[in-house]
Enzyme design. Sequence first.
Site, PDB file in Angstrom:
ATOM      1  N   HIS A  27      -0.827   8.342  -2.492  1.00 44.72           N
ATOM      2  CA  HIS A  27      -0.733   7.335  -3.151  1.00 44.72           C
ATOM      3  C   HIS A  27       0.082   6.664  -3.151  1.00 44.72           C
ATOM      4  O   HIS A  27       0.113   5.387  -3.488  1.00 44.72           O
ATOM      5  CB  HIS A  27      -1.273   8.201  -4.361  1.00 44.72           C
ATOM      6  CG  HIS A  27      -2.546   8.498  -4.339  1.00 44.72           C
ATOM      7  ND1 HIS A  27      -3.618   8.380  -4.775  1.00 44.72           N
ATOM      8  CD2 HIS A  27      -3.150   9.732  -3.339  1.00 44.72           C
ATOM      9  CE1 HIS A  27      -4.926   9.502  -4.640  1.00 44.72           C
ATOM     10  NE2 HIS A  27      -4.860  10.522  -4.063  1.00 44.72           N
ATOM     11  N   ASP A 126      -4.159   2.642  -9.627  1.00 46.82           N
ATOM     12  CA  ASP A 126      -4.451   3.309  -8.680  1.00 46.82           C
ATOM     13  C   ASP A 126      -5.480   4.171 -10.081  1.00 46.82           C
ATOM     14  O   ASP A 126      -5.686   4.193 -11.003  1.00 46.82           O
ATOM     15  CB  ASP A 126      -3.995   4.560  -8.630  1.00 46.82           C
ATOM     16  CG  ASP A 126      -4.424   6.161  -7.409  1.00 46.82           C
ATOM     17  OD1 ASP A 126      -5.146   6.857  -8.327  1.00 46.82           O
ATOM     18  OD2 ASP A 126      -4.166   6.194  -6.236  1.00 46.82           O
TER      19      ASP A 126
END
Length: 461
Positions: A27, A126
């Site tokens: 990520h 995110d």
Amino acid sequence: MSANNDGAIFPAADVAVVMVPLVAEGHLTQLLHLSTIISSYNLPIHFITTTTSLHQLQSRHRTTTVNIHFHHFPVPPFISPPPQPSTPFPTHLQPYINSTLHLRHPTATLIRSLSEKHRRVVVIHDVLMSYVVQDVVSIANAETYLFQPLSAFNSASSLWEKTGGSFPEDFELMNMIPSKDGIASPEFLEFVELQKPCMGFYVGELYDSCRVVEGKFIEYLEKVGQKKIWAVGPFNPVRIASDSTDLNNRHKCLQWLDEQPKNSVVYVSFGTTTTFNDEQIRELALGLERSGERFIWVVRAADVGDSCGFEGRKVELPDGFEERVKGRGLVERGWAPQLQILEHFATGAFLSHCGWNSSMESISMGVPMATWPMHSDQPRNAFLITNILRIGVAVRSWERRDELVTADVVAEAVKTLMDSEKGEETRRRVMKLSGEVRESMAEGGISRMEMDSFISYARRL
């Protein structure tokens, strides 16, 4: 006035962009790549993370972009247990992931400060950091955009299941998608549930994907959903500057690849969260040995939350293995430059866990995959690769996830990709798709136009 990397002229920035990634390596990498792309449009990037994760990121990735400003905040100490080879899902990372909840207040403080200096603050976060950015809704000139770190296929298949199988096309493969049984731990699912009440305020969604790869699934999400969607990937560079002139600093994996024939090497890596037990390591090693193919195998224990790798457990290989494969096999126990390895002319296949980062990198570089999913979105990524795009072969299906993968199975999958007509057909398909992906990122390409569209929307008056 200033120019981006292609010479296009943009006005001086009155919009600031804030990136809020989850602390897991994949990520972090995705939003670092996206930061580099957006900064080329003369927009300042403010990258928020924990002190530990910034140290990890900077130890593994080089960035020379002066327009990216890193903001790292400490979090209270936590105990990070060692990886458990008996548990495919990385439960040992949960304390690390939970620590991100402490970023809420420093993140809000930074965004409020930026809002006083810019006409608009664009917060790209995110999906698993929705809790952290929940206070943005109270800042008048700030808005949030949800970054989906998974494939559009993963999102579309989940939505398709929730709506009772109402996929708009006659697409029988949707009835064969892997189940979600066993993809995550109860503790991680609790963390996901904590995010959901904070997900309703975003303006639109960004995907690390492009329409030439997942067009039908992106269109489905657009038809069913009510938010704007931009498929602006791949985030990873599709053309990598060569370091061949700097031989002293060239990674040993790349130097070794330089000596191998074209498409002759299998790259083996299972990401930063996978830890096999000793029995599975042995079978994998023997399978690579029996295949007779050249390989690079990244052999390292999974990351933990308080360092850049768990040093307490060295992965043990079978006695004499490295000596027996010397010359045609290279074992790398440290950090490997995956993108450069996949781009190298000698790399002919990728044995992978099918994390979305690795999947998009492999597609971008035109490398067919041997799929071996472990957890999370990986089973459905593997299905997309093998059953829909047909650019890979399966090592293990998700339904047989609890079974030991034997050396013979590993050897057969590797030989299929490297030395069979099926493997050649698979390579031709992924090479064609890679070319289309690269064209999509060039000026006038569909992904470039989507990025231009997103930037224009962010800058709107």
